[in-house]
Design an enzyme around this catalytic site. Sequence first.
Site, PDB file in Angstrom:
ATOM      1  N   LYS A 200       1.001  -1.044   0.175  1.00 45.46           N
ATOM      2  CA  LYS A 200       0.025  -0.155   0.026  1.00 45.46           C
ATOM      3  C   LYS A 200       0.849   1.302  -0.005  1.00 45.46           C
ATOM      4  CE  LYS A 200      -3.558   2.602   0.406  1.00 45.46           C
ATOM      5  NZ  LYS A 200      -3.327   3.619   1.432  1.00 45.46           N
ATOM      6  N   GLU A 207       1.295   6.763  -6.731  1.00 47.07           N
ATOM      7  CA  GLU A 207       0.177   7.756  -6.833  1.00 47.07           C
ATOM      8  C   GLU A 207       0.735   9.246  -6.745  1.00 47.07           C
ATOM      9  OE1 GLU A 207      -2.958   9.198  -3.312  1.00 47.07           O
ATOM     10  OE2 GLU A 207      -2.961   7.147  -3.848  1.00 47.07           O
TER      11      GLU A 207
END
Length: 499
Positions: A200, A207
């Site tokens: 993550k 991102e």
Amino acid sequence: MPSQSQADIGLIGIGLMGENLALNIASKGFAVSVFDISNERVDKFTSGRGSAGRTGGKPIIGCHSLQALVESLAKTSTVARKIMLMVPAGKPVDDIIAALAPLLAKGDILIDGGNSHFADTTRRLKMLEARGLLYVGAGVSGGEEGALLGPCIMPGGSGAAWPHIKPIFQAIAAKVDIDVNGGVPCCDWIGADGAGHFVKMVHNGIEYGDMQLICEAYDVMRNVLGMTAAEMHSVFSSWAEGELKSFLVEITRDILATHDEDGLPLVDKILDKAGQKGTGKWTVNLALDMAVPLTLITESVFARVLSSMKDERVLASKTLAGPSPVFAGARQGFINDIGHALYAAKIISYTQGYQLLRAAAEHFGWTLNYGGIAMLWRGGCIIRSAFLIKIKQAFDANPALANLLLDPFFTQTIGTAQQSLRNVLVQALQHGTPMPAMSSALAYYDGYRCANLPANLLQAQRDFFGAHQYERIDQPRGKYFHTNWTGRGGETASGVYAG
């Protein structure tokens, strides 16, 4: 209210993410008990007055204490109690664990669904497994909407917990390939220890890179071509239907079409000062620790830091001069170049993220399914995009692939797009438009494909001032030399200069 010992899972922390996740779980037919430090928030949520909307008819049990939460959960010889934490990372997680663990029994499962640092997850897992409990660090991506409609979930930790949480997690996760047996869930087991939270974290690093690259493409269109928000909306609309199709491109399209009450583009009124919550910095720090050249994501983090210096930048803009050229090329051709440049740089961003995943797997002894991770990211998460299937295909073809750029598809794609990236950067530099992420993407590409870098001179410098030694191209690797660069002697091999 349902009787006690009836809920399938407990959830602690009902902010908007927690509320939406609870509603998602309940909508899939699982009974969920909820607890929050605020009893008022619990009552407001279970009565249907929470920010996530009405809960009427859904199997949700409100609890005013941790003890009540634990007692509300079903437990048998084959069913473990499962409790998910949706609280801020750091001390709040440790505090909840300290209060909750004494109330649990051997085999019970704690799940941290927040953005915890993976090392904290590993530490907590070892502590709880020593007490007979199971612990899972589950990265959850997709924001508030994803939590409600289907997030991407990346669980890792105590492997024995997976069979117990799998039915719930895969039911609530986003689905892709809907025509295949009702859809493939964007949730699967990642690996041991803190592997779920590590993946993550890397997701969030990518991102950062993706967002910065899109912002740079926007900035070039705005500053070099003088395009309006409406004109850029048209460009992003076309990109959203092609090879650049992704969640971030789609929301950028929609942002550029949004107007304020006065009819002017809202984006033009937003202060250019970006925030961050730390996961990008964690990614960069780990890359430094593991000696992975995560240059694009690092520049993306520092771009946010530079943006935060708003007042200082305003003062500098009144003093420091820049160029003032006029764009003289073919406008549509350059817009096409921007799209190709964005695609090429995006490939570099994912390449560097995957390099960090491989380094971590080797360092921590994890077995990561790299193609499988790409499949998880296809739905629900922020970095979902069309070309993730190409990453899956690359690792299917070569599970030991050292670098995505060496896969035939990516080799050909970036080889074709590189000239567009160079063209865009030339124009940006001439117009004084900062492009830290795209610049670093090209520098990485050129550095990685270069058989001879100037590090030979760097090694000579290090040996000159610090006797750090160097290897020679005309001698076997692993044999080290030192030179007395001041001229008082010669070169010695495999040791500090003796004369």
